[in-house]
Scaffold this motif. Structure first.
Motif, PDB file in Angstrom:
ATOM      1  N   ASP A  94      -6.904 -10.505 -11.176  1.00  0.00           N
ATOM      2  CA  ASP A  94      -5.988 -10.287 -10.055  1.00  0.00           C
ATOM      3  C   ASP A  94      -4.738  -9.537 -10.510  1.00  0.00           C
ATOM      4  OD1 ASP A  94      -7.746 -11.662  -8.443  1.00  0.00           O
ATOM      5  OD2 ASP A  94      -6.637 -13.556  -8.524  1.00  0.00           O
ATOM      6  N   ALA A  95      -4.213  -9.911 -11.681  1.00  0.00           N
ATOM      7  CA  ALA A  95      -3.007  -9.258 -12.196  1.00  0.00           C
ATOM      8  C   ALA A  95      -3.278  -7.797 -12.525  1.00  0.00           C
ATOM      9  CB  ALA A  95      -2.498  -9.990 -13.435  1.00  0.00           C
ATOM     10  N   ALA A  96      -4.445  -7.515 -13.099  1.00  0.00           N
ATOM     11  CA  ALA A  96      -4.788  -6.139 -13.444  1.00  0.00           C
ATOM     12  C   ALA A  96      -4.932  -5.274 -12.196  1.00  0.00           C
ATOM     13  CB  ALA A  96      -6.071  -6.112 -14.267  1.00  0.00           C
ATOM     14  N   LEU A  97      -5.593  -5.805 -11.173  1.00  0.00           N
ATOM     15  CA  LEU A  97      -5.792  -5.041  -9.944  1.00  0.00           C
ATOM     16  C   LEU A  97      -4.482  -4.864  -9.186  1.00  0.00           C
ATOM     17  CD1 LEU A  97      -9.136  -6.636  -8.713  1.00  0.00           C
ATOM     18  CD2 LEU A  97      -8.813  -4.441  -9.873  1.00  0.00           C
ATOM     19  N   GLU A  98      -3.636  -5.887  -9.216  1.00  0.00           N
ATOM     20  CA  GLU A  98      -2.356  -5.791  -8.520  1.00  0.00           C
ATOM     21  C   GLU A  98      -1.463  -4.726  -9.145  1.00  0.00           C
ATOM     22  OE1 GLU A  98       1.495  -8.588  -7.316  1.00  0.00           O
ATOM     23  OE2 GLU A  98      -0.242  -9.470  -8.299  1.00  0.00           O
ATOM     24  N   ARG A  99      -1.468  -4.639 -10.465  1.00  0.00           N
ATOM     25  CA  ARG A  99      -0.650  -3.632 -11.134  1.00  0.00           C
ATOM     26  C   ARG A  99      -1.233  -2.235 -10.966  1.00  0.00           C
ATOM     27  NH1 ARG A  99       0.275  -4.143 -17.441  1.00  0.00           N
ATOM     28  NH2 ARG A  99      -1.716  -3.046 -17.541  1.00  0.00           N
ATOM     29  N   GLY A 100      -2.533  -2.146 -10.880  1.00  0.00           N
ATOM     30  CA  GLY A 100      -3.191  -0.847 -10.812  1.00  0.00           C
ATOM     31  C   GLY A 100      -3.867  -0.539 -12.129  1.00  0.00           C
ATOM     32  N   LEU A 101      -5.068   0.040 -12.073  1.00  0.00           N
ATOM     33  CA  LEU A 101      -5.853   0.323 -13.272  1.00  0.00           C
ATOM     34  C   LEU A 101      -5.420   1.665 -13.855  1.00  0.00           C
ATOM     35  CD1 LEU A 101      -9.352  -0.859 -11.968  1.00  0.00           C
ATOM     36  CD2 LEU A 101      -7.609  -2.181 -13.196  1.00  0.00           C
ATOM     37  N   VAL A 102      -4.462   1.597 -14.768  1.00  0.00           N
ATOM     38  CA  VAL A 102      -3.926   2.815 -15.371  1.00  0.00           C
ATOM     39  C   VAL A 102      -4.979   3.473 -16.250  1.00  0.00           C
ATOM     40  CG1 VAL A 102      -1.572   1.927 -15.305  1.00  0.00           C
ATOM     41  CG2 VAL A 102      -2.979   1.546 -17.340  1.00  0.00           C
ATOM     42  N   ARG A 103      -4.830   4.762 -16.466  1.00  0.00           N
ATOM     43  CA  ARG A 103      -5.781   5.530 -17.267  1.00  0.00           C
ATOM     44  C   ARG A 103      -5.207   5.768 -18.661  1.00  0.00           C
ATOM     45  NH1 ARG A 103     -10.025   8.487 -15.618  1.00  0.00           N
ATOM     46  NH2 ARG A 103      -9.288   8.449 -13.457  1.00  0.00           N
ATOM     47  N   CYS A 104      -5.876   5.237 -19.690  1.00  0.00           N
ATOM     48  CA  CYS A 104      -5.469   5.490 -21.075  1.00  0.00           C
ATOM     49  C   CYS A 104      -6.123   6.748 -21.631  1.00  0.00           C
ATOM     50  CB  CYS A 104      -5.822   4.295 -21.957  1.00  0.00           C
ATOM     51  SG  CYS A 104      -4.901   2.784 -21.569  1.00  0.00           S
ATOM     52  N   THR A 105      -7.348   7.017 -21.225  1.00  0.00           N
ATOM     53  CA  THR A 105      -8.079   8.223 -21.617  1.00  0.00           C
ATOM     54  C   THR A 105      -8.912   8.661 -20.411  1.00  0.00           C
ATOM     55  OG1 THR A 105     -10.188   7.231 -22.330  1.00  0.00           O
ATOM     56  CG2 THR A 105      -8.347   7.183 -23.914  1.00  0.00           C
ATOM     57  N   PRO A 106      -9.517   9.851 -20.465  1.00  0.00           N
ATOM     58  CA  PRO A 106     -10.377  10.277 -19.352  1.00  0.00           C
ATOM     59  C   PRO A 106     -11.551   9.343 -19.087  1.00  0.00           C
ATOM     60  CG  PRO A 106      -9.781  12.170 -20.692  1.00  0.00           C
ATOM     61  CD  PRO A 106      -9.298  10.959 -21.427  1.00  0.00           C
ATOM     62  N   ARG A 107     -11.941   8.537 -20.072  1.00  0.00           N
ATOM     63  CA  ARG A 107     -13.063   7.626 -19.898  1.00  0.00           C
ATOM     64  C   ARG A 107     -12.660   6.246 -19.361  1.00  0.00           C
ATOM     65  NH1 ARG A 107     -17.972   8.835 -22.469  1.00  0.00           N
ATOM     66  NH2 ARG A 107     -17.978  10.795 -23.637  1.00  0.00           N
ATOM     67  N   SER A 108     -11.378   5.985 -19.214  1.00  0.00           N
ATOM     68  CA  SER A 108     -10.928   4.678 -18.739  1.00  0.00           C
ATOM     69  C   SER A 108     -11.447   4.414 -17.327  1.00  0.00           C
ATOM     70  CB  SER A 108      -9.404   4.604 -18.738  1.00  0.00           C
ATOM     71  OG  SER A 108      -8.877   4.783 -20.030  1.00  0.00           O
ATOM     72  N   VAL A 109     -11.842   3.179 -17.065  1.00  0.00           N
ATOM     73  CA  VAL A 109     -12.298   2.776 -15.739  1.00  0.00           C
ATOM     74  C   VAL A 109     -11.072   2.505 -14.865  1.00  0.00           C
ATOM     75  CG1 VAL A 109     -13.543   1.047 -14.407  1.00  0.00           C
ATOM     76  CG2 VAL A 109     -14.440   1.809 -16.619  1.00  0.00           C
ATOM     77  N   THR A 110     -10.941   3.241 -13.771  1.00  0.00           N
ATOM     78  CA  THR A 110      -9.794   3.074 -12.879  1.00  0.00           C
ATOM     79  C   THR A 110     -10.191   2.683 -11.461  1.00  0.00           C
ATOM     80  OG1 THR A 110      -9.812   5.450 -12.375  1.00  0.00           O
ATOM     81  CG2 THR A 110      -8.404   4.716 -14.193  1.00  0.00           C
ATOM     82  N   ALA A 111     -11.492   2.557 -11.198  1.00  0.00           N
ATOM     83  CA  ALA A 111     -11.975   2.158  -9.875  1.00  0.00           C
ATOM     84  C   ALA A 111     -12.278   0.669  -9.885  1.00  0.00           C
ATOM     85  CB  ALA A 111     -13.228   2.947  -9.502  1.00  0.00           C
ATOM     86  N   PRO A 112     -11.660  -0.121  -9.004  1.00  0.00           N
ATOM     87  CA  PRO A 112     -11.895  -1.568  -8.995  1.00  0.00           C
ATOM     88  C   PRO A 112     -13.360  -1.951  -8.856  1.00  0.00           C
ATOM     89  CG  PRO A 112      -9.975  -1.038  -7.666  1.00  0.00           C
ATOM     90  CD  PRO A 112     -10.608   0.272  -8.038  1.00  0.00           C
ATOM     91  N   GLY A 113     -14.100  -1.239  -8.020  1.00  0.00           N
ATOM     92  CA  GLY A 113     -15.508  -1.560  -7.833  1.00  0.00           C
ATOM     93  C   GLY A 113     -16.317  -1.362  -9.104  1.00  0.00           C
ATOM     94  N   LEU A 114     -16.042  -0.268  -9.813  1.00  0.00           N
ATOM     95  CA  LEU A 114     -16.754  -0.007 -11.064  1.00  0.00           C
ATOM     96  C   LEU A 114     -16.375  -1.032 -12.119  1.00  0.00           C
ATOM     97  CD1 LEU A 114     -18.636   1.707 -12.761  1.00  0.00           C
ATOM     98  CD2 LEU A 114     -16.710   3.249 -13.233  1.00  0.00           C
ATOM     99  N   LEU A 115     -15.101  -1.415 -12.164  1.00  0.00           N
ATOM    100  CA  LEU A 115     -14.680  -2.433 -13.119  1.00  0.00           C
ATOM    101  C   LEU A 115     -15.403  -3.748 -12.841  1.00  0.00           C
ATOM    102  CD1 LEU A 115     -12.881  -3.396 -15.429  1.00  0.00           C
ATOM    103  CD2 LEU A 115     -11.113  -3.916 -13.726  1.00  0.00           C
ATOM    104  N   ALA A 116     -15.542  -4.120 -11.572  1.00  0.00           N
ATOM    105  CA  ALA A 116     -16.245  -5.348 -11.219  1.00  0.00           C
ATOM    106  C   ALA A 116     -17.694  -5.307 -11.709  1.00  0.00           C
ATOM    107  CB  ALA A 116     -16.202  -5.570  -9.715  1.00  0.00           C
ATOM    108  N   GLU A 117     -18.339  -4.146 -11.590  1.00  0.00           N
ATOM    109  CA  GLU A 117     -19.715  -4.003 -12.066  1.00  0.00           C
ATOM    110  C   GLU A 117     -19.784  -4.174 -13.582  1.00  0.00           C
ATOM    111  OE1 GLU A 117     -21.303  -0.299 -10.786  1.00  0.00           O
ATOM    112  OE2 GLU A 117     -21.039  -0.713  -8.646  1.00  0.00           O
ATOM    113  N   ARG A 118     -18.830  -3.546 -14.276  1.00  0.00           N
ATOM    114  CA  ARG A 118     -18.817  -3.645 -15.744  1.00  0.00           C
ATOM    115  C   ARG A 118     -18.596  -5.091 -16.194  1.00  0.00           C
ATOM    116  NH1 ARG A 118     -17.415   1.546 -17.809  1.00  0.00           N
ATOM    117  NH2 ARG A 118     -18.790   3.013 -16.721  1.00  0.00           N
ATOM    118  N   LEU A 119     -17.721  -5.798 -15.522  1.00  0.00           N
ATOM    119  CA  LEU A 119     -17.447  -7.183 -15.905  1.00  0.00           C
ATOM    120  C   LEU A 119     -18.659  -8.070 -15.664  1.00  0.00           C
ATOM    121  CD1 LEU A 119     -13.780  -7.661 -14.627  1.00  0.00           C
ATOM    122  CD2 LEU A 119     -14.570  -7.027 -16.916  1.00  0.00           C
TER     123      LEU A 119
END
Length: 273
Positions: free
Chosen positions: A171-196
């Motif tokens: 919840d804290a990560a989604l509330e802050r926003g999924l920042v991009r560290c590199t071009p490969r960073s996951v920034t879409a909440p739906g994709l992050l949920a799938e990865r988790l």
């Protein structure tokens, strides 16, 4: 205290005023100044601390003077450095100290067995904080550092903490926003949920160049007595030659061993989610 991490690594902490608008508190400003110190720097100038913290230079000068009276910082010829009191306080944090002491033999064995960089990290809101890092000569340049923090969703240790930790971390990560560290960073909440979900299914995380170019790692959760992740271990190396199949059993075994040291009783994962 609420905070946000900017793209340049600086930290912004805020409180809400009566009208609901964000404004920094005096304590928040002092904490932002302390968070401006980084490992490996013998001193930091007043101007640079003001820039990193976002605190006006006159206010930064006054607050640093007060922190100096408490020995939280020390004045140097070129600026300031952390003081002895900051070190003393760090030594009396029981959970992290006990975790580090319990983990060190396991981390050392893992480091010697794999000849790769190993990490121990714990969650802090939307970030992870690195409690231990054992590096290897010739390894890739890593953004992690002892006592440093990274966005959880961009790191292997962070992903397993999001997958196996309490729901408020995600919840804290989604509330802050999924920042991009590199071009490969996951920034879409739906994709992050799938990865988790995938991480929970296989019991470990794999990360390829999401935290830094050329870097890959595998990580596994360290479970507390209730079966919820309290920390994570990882093995990190060059993405061009990293072989997860070679190191996954080692990191999972190490994390399991530390979990048992911490009192985890081996409850099935479905029972603690």
């Amino acid at each position: 205290m609420p905070y946000a991490v900017r793209n340049d690594g600086t930290v912004r902490s805020t409180v809400r005023n009566a009208a609901g608008a964000d404004r920094p508190s005096m304590l928040g400003r002092a904490m932002r100044l302390l968070a401006g110190f980084r490992a490996g720097e013998p001193e930091v100038s007043l101007a640079e601390l003001a820039r990193r913290s976002g605190v006006a230079k006159p206010t930064a000068h006054r607050l640093l003077g007060e922190l100096e009276t408490w020995s939280m910082v020390e004045r140097t010829p070129g600026g300031y450095r952390l003081g002895l009191r900051a070190f003393e306080l760090g030594q009396v944090v029981p959970r992290q100290r006990d975790l580090q002491e319990s983990a060190m033999p396991i981390l050392t064995d893992l480091h010697e067995a794999t000849r790769e960089t190993v990490h121990l990290a714990v969650p802090d809101g939307a970030d992870v904080i690195y409690l231990q890092k054992l590096s290897v000569a010739g390894g890739p340049r890593l953004p992690s550092r002892l006592g440093g923090r990274m966005p959880a969703h961009c790191t292997g240790v962070g992903k397993v903490l999001l997958a196996f930790g309490p729901p408020q971390l995600l919840d804290a990560a989604l509330e802050r926003g999924l920042v991009r560290c590199t071009p490969r960073s996951v920034t879409a909440p739906g994709l992050l949920a799938e990865r988790l979900a995938e991480i929970r299914a296989r019991g470990h995380a794999e990360e390829y160049e999401e935290s830094a170019p050329g870097v890959a790692c595998v990580a596994a959760p360290v479970l507390g007595p209730d079966g919820i992740a309290v920390a994570a271990l990882s093995i990190t190396g060059w993405s061009t030659r990293f072989a997860p199949a070679r190191v996954v059993p080692a990191v999972r075994t190490a994390a399991l061993g530390l979990s048992r040291v911490l009192g985890w009783g081996g409850a099935p994962r479905d029972a603690v989610r």
